[in-house]
Motif scaffolding. Sequence first.
Motif, mmCIF file in Angstrom:
data_model
loop_
_atom_site.group_PDB
_atom_site.id
_atom_site.type_symbol
_atom_site.label_atom_id
_atom_site.label_comp_id
_atom_site.label_asym_id
_atom_site.label_seq_id
_atom_site.Cartn_x
_atom_site.Cartn_y
_atom_site.Cartn_z
ATOM 1 N N SER A 54 0.846 -1.190 0.000
ATOM 2 C CA SER A 54 0.000 0.000 0.000
ATOM 3 C C SER A 54 0.884 1.244 0.000
ATOM 4 C CB SER A 54 -0.897 0.022 1.246
ATOM 5 O OG SER A 54 -0.147 0.423 2.378
ATOM 6 N N PRO A 55 0.303 2.427 -0.286
ATOM 7 C CA PRO A 55 1.102 3.658 -0.278
ATOM 8 C C PRO A 55 1.537 4.072 1.123
ATOM 9 C CG PRO A 55 -1.204 4.139 -0.744
ATOM 10 C CD PRO A 55 -1.070 2.657 -0.772
ATOM 11 N N ALA A 56 1.098 3.363 2.164
ATOM 12 C CA ALA A 56 1.591 3.649 3.515
ATOM 13 C C ALA A 56 3.007 3.109 3.724
ATOM 14 C CB ALA A 56 0.650 3.042 4.550
ATOM 15 N N PHE A 57 3.448 2.170 2.876
ATOM 16 C CA PHE A 57 4.797 1.581 2.926
ATOM 17 C C PHE A 57 5.101 0.994 4.309
ATOM 18 C CE2 PHE A 57 5.019 4.444 -0.678
ATOM 19 C CZ PHE A 57 5.695 3.685 -1.620
ATOM 20 N N ARG A 58 4.142 0.215 4.835
ATOM 21 C CA ARG A 58 4.353 -0.416 6.137
ATOM 22 C C ARG A 58 4.650 -1.914 6.005
ATOM 23 N NH1 ARG A 58 -0.320 2.705 7.826
ATOM 24 N NH2 ARG A 58 0.367 4.575 8.948
ATOM 25 N N ARG A 59 3.985 -2.596 5.071
ATOM 26 C CA ARG A 59 4.142 -4.048 4.942
ATOM 27 C C ARG A 59 4.797 -4.402 3.612
ATOM 28 N NH1 ARG A 59 -1.064 -4.161 7.067
ATOM 29 N NH2 ARG A 59 -1.940 -4.570 5.001
ATOM 30 N N GLN A 60 5.914 -5.120 3.705
ATOM 31 C CA GLN A 60 6.602 -5.576 2.499
ATOM 32 C C GLN A 60 5.841 -6.730 1.868
ATOM 33 O OE1 GLN A 60 10.668 -6.619 3.070
ATOM 34 N NE2 GLN A 60 11.195 -4.737 4.156
ATOM 35 N N VAL A 61 5.944 -6.841 0.545
ATOM 36 C CA VAL A 61 5.441 -8.018 -0.177
ATOM 37 C C VAL A 61 6.591 -9.019 -0.241
ATOM 38 C CG1 VAL A 61 4.570 -8.900 -2.364
ATOM 39 C CG2 VAL A 61 3.827 -6.654 -1.532
ATOM 40 N N ARG A 62 6.399 -10.180 0.377
ATOM 41 C CA ARG A 62 7.504 -11.140 0.466
ATOM 42 C C ARG A 62 7.353 -12.319 -0.483
ATOM 43 N NH1 ARG A 62 10.648 -9.909 4.801
ATOM 44 N NH2 ARG A 62 9.759 -8.519 6.380
ATOM 45 N N SER A 63 6.231 -12.427 -1.193
ATOM 46 C CA SER A 63 6.023 -13.580 -2.076
ATOM 47 C C SER A 63 6.765 -13.391 -3.395
ATOM 48 C CB SER A 63 4.534 -13.756 -2.352
ATOM 49 O OG SER A 63 4.005 -12.590 -2.962
ATOM 50 N N SER A 64 7.243 -14.491 -3.930
ATOM 51 C CA SER A 64 7.902 -14.465 -5.238
ATOM 52 C C SER A 64 7.578 -15.755 -5.967
ATOM 53 C CB SER A 64 9.411 -14.332 -5.085
ATOM 54 O OG SER A 64 10.031 -14.306 -6.358
ATOM 55 N N PRO A 65 7.037 -15.693 -7.211
ATOM 56 C CA PRO A 65 6.705 -14.471 -7.935
ATOM 57 C C PRO A 65 5.629 -13.643 -7.213
ATOM 58 C CG PRO A 65 6.652 -16.383 -9.390
ATOM 59 C CD PRO A 65 6.717 -16.898 -7.993
ATOM 60 N N TYR A 66 5.581 -12.345 -7.526
ATOM 61 C CA TYR A 66 4.575 -11.449 -6.979
ATOM 62 C C TYR A 66 3.395 -11.465 -7.960
ATOM 63 C CZ TYR A 66 2.612 -7.001 -5.219
ATOM 64 O OH TYR A 66 1.803 -6.033 -4.714
ATOM 65 N N TYR A 67 2.276 -12.139 -7.561
ATOM 66 C CA TYR A 67 1.110 -12.246 -8.440
ATOM 67 C C TYR A 67 0.243 -10.997 -8.295
ATOM 68 C CZ TYR A 67 2.336 -17.121 -9.109
ATOM 69 O OH TYR A 67 3.002 -18.281 -9.447
ATOM 70 N N ILE A 68 -0.085 -10.378 -9.403
ATOM 71 C CA ILE A 68 -0.810 -9.113 -9.388
ATOM 72 C C ILE A 68 -1.975 -9.165 -10.375
ATOM 73 C CG2 ILE A 68 1.214 -7.758 -8.718
ATOM 74 C CD1 ILE A 68 1.584 -7.004 -11.641
ATOM 75 N N ASP A 69 -2.872 -8.199 -10.252
ATOM 76 C CA ASP A 69 -3.983 -8.035 -11.185
ATOM 77 C C ASP A 69 -3.657 -6.912 -12.164
ATOM 78 O OD1 ASP A 69 -5.684 -9.940 -9.863
ATOM 79 O OD2 ASP A 69 -5.955 -8.441 -8.287
ATOM 80 N N LEU A 70 -4.209 -7.038 -13.379
ATOM 81 C CA LEU A 70 -4.026 -5.961 -14.351
ATOM 82 C C LEU A 70 -4.660 -4.689 -13.789
ATOM 83 C CD1 LEU A 70 -2.655 -5.930 -17.093
ATOM 84 C CD2 LEU A 70 -4.892 -6.113 -18.160
ATOM 85 N N ASN A 71 -3.963 -3.558 -13.985
ATOM 86 C CA ASN A 71 -4.379 -2.240 -13.481
ATOM 87 C C ASN A 71 -4.268 -2.108 -11.962
ATOM 88 O OD1 ASN A 71 -4.988 -1.194 -16.051
ATOM 89 N ND2 ASN A 71 -6.977 -2.260 -16.011
ATOM 90 N N GLN A 72 -3.609 -3.064 -11.327
ATOM 91 C CA GLN A 72 -3.327 -2.926 -9.895
ATOM 92 C C GLN A 72 -2.168 -1.952 -9.706
ATOM 93 O OE1 GLN A 72 -2.544 -6.649 -7.902
ATOM 94 N NE2 GLN A 72 -1.316 -5.674 -6.302
ATOM 95 N N ASN A 73 -2.240 -1.093 -8.677
ATOM 96 C CA ASN A 73 -1.129 -0.207 -8.356
ATOM 97 C C ASN A 73 -0.050 -0.981 -7.603
ATOM 98 O OD1 ASN A 73 -1.910 2.245 -9.495
ATOM 99 N ND2 ASN A 73 -3.224 2.737 -7.756
ATOM 100 N N LEU A 74 1.198 -0.779 -7.997
ATOM 101 C CA LEU A 74 2.340 -1.416 -7.346
ATOM 102 C C LEU A 74 3.176 -0.328 -6.667
ATOM 103 C CD1 LEU A 74 3.417 -3.872 -10.181
ATOM 104 C CD2 LEU A 74 1.804 -4.248 -8.322
ATOM 105 N N TYR A 75 3.614 -0.605 -5.436
ATOM 106 C CA TYR A 75 4.342 0.374 -4.639
ATOM 107 C C TYR A 75 5.730 -0.185 -4.340
ATOM 108 C CZ TYR A 75 -0.472 1.855 -4.101
ATOM 109 O OH TYR A 75 -1.768 2.227 -4.360
ATOM 110 N N LEU A 76 6.755 0.609 -4.617
ATOM 111 C CA LEU A 76 8.133 0.150 -4.452
ATOM 112 C C LEU A 76 8.933 1.163 -3.642
ATOM 113 C CD1 LEU A 76 7.236 -0.487 -7.684
ATOM 114 C CD2 LEU A 76 9.326 -1.828 -7.503
ATOM 115 N N GLN A 77 9.910 0.633 -2.899
ATOM 116 C CA GLN A 77 10.847 1.478 -2.165
ATOM 117 C C GLN A 77 12.268 1.008 -2.438
ATOM 118 O OE1 GLN A 77 10.471 3.040 2.088
ATOM 119 N NE2 GLN A 77 11.857 1.311 2.389
ATOM 120 N N ALA A 78 13.117 1.926 -2.907
ATOM 121 C CA ALA A 78 14.541 1.653 -3.063
ATOM 122 C C ALA A 78 15.247 2.130 -1.807
ATOM 123 C CB ALA A 78 15.094 2.380 -4.286
#
Length: 396
Positions: free
Chosen positions: A245-269
């Motif tokens: 989420s845009p709150a950047f509190r919980r990391q996505v730990r699954s790999s591959p990362y399964y997503i829906d078309l037109n889903q927003n993806l949030y990344l932090q470098a």
Amino acid sequence: CGGSVSDSSGVLQSPNYPGSYPNNIDCVWEIQVENNFRVTLTFRDIAMQSGTCQHDYIEVYDGPLHSSPLLGRFCSGSFPTYVSSSNMMSVRFHSDSRYSFRGFQAHYSSIPAGHNTSIQCLPDYMHVVVSRRYLQSQGYSAQRVTLNNNRCRPTVTPREVVFNIPYDGCGTVQEENNDTINYSNTIRVASSGYVIKRKKNINLHVSCKMLRKSWQQVMYAAEDTVDVNEYQFGRYDMNITFYDSPAFRRQVRSSPYYIDLNQNLYLQACLHSSDPNLKVVVDTCVASPDPHDFNTLAYYLVRNGCPRDSSYATYYSPSSHFARFKFNAFEFMSRHPSVYLKCQMLVCRLGDYSSHCYRGCSSRAKRDTSSAEQEVDVVVGPLQLRGGGGPSGTTG
């Protein structure tokens, strides 16, 4: 032609050697061997336009090209040998639009440096080891080895005096030049004489030069991100993580990362460095179905700081070591079973308003960078559409 070379030994040669080299080329090889080794380079064949060496020539530098002493420039004659003073050497080959010849061939190898003192440039500090046998052979005591800042004490073992010197403390001095951001300090070895000094004090100058151009690949893997940490001379350490989420509190730990078309993806470098005076921004992000090829089938989200996809946006970050951004799962996803992202981050000095970290969108040429910027490449993925996105309707 040219590029980064990291094997312990190898051969450099002009393009098409032993055939004629092309006109109007400028090749730069950066040879970087292990910590506490030196580079020795011997030329075995040189055939090009001789004379004043204004048209076609070879240059050898004692380190990175733009900030190191020139060891030699030549185009004919005897076959020279050069030895670097650190674990890096650069070789430049230039040709103009006139005549073309066979070119050159050279062999390089790594040789151990002196073992009196060794230095490793880790992400957060310099690890410096001074041999007690060396100190004793010169008549010095291990108890009299200090930094300028006496509060930063070494660890003394039966064989060594060990310093872990932070980049942002203990009197470490920071400097910038065309190729590197430099961190340096001085280890002082004091004479034991109080009234009459029979020996001079020794100053050991140690420095870590963080190279502006650093190439890393960080794959997003199950359970956690796997960082490829280059614990070598002059490499910054960076990784990119998905968040839910845009709150950047919980990391996505699954790999591959399964997503829906037109889903927003949030990344932090995230830049891992103890130097607080650095800033990181997203420069370029490109998507590809092949994690090793981002040219053949490429979809740019942002390029040179300029958004190319309308869904791309950046977020405020609580730290200059973080860069946060988002984009929408694009139509590109529906045509390939897996998609990878390659993002090029820029590391600049905090407050350097002439750098591209502050100037934003730019149509600059790739080499037109500030004196203290470093490019770091990170690859993340794979992304896969939930419920199937390939032609067969499976996730692949």
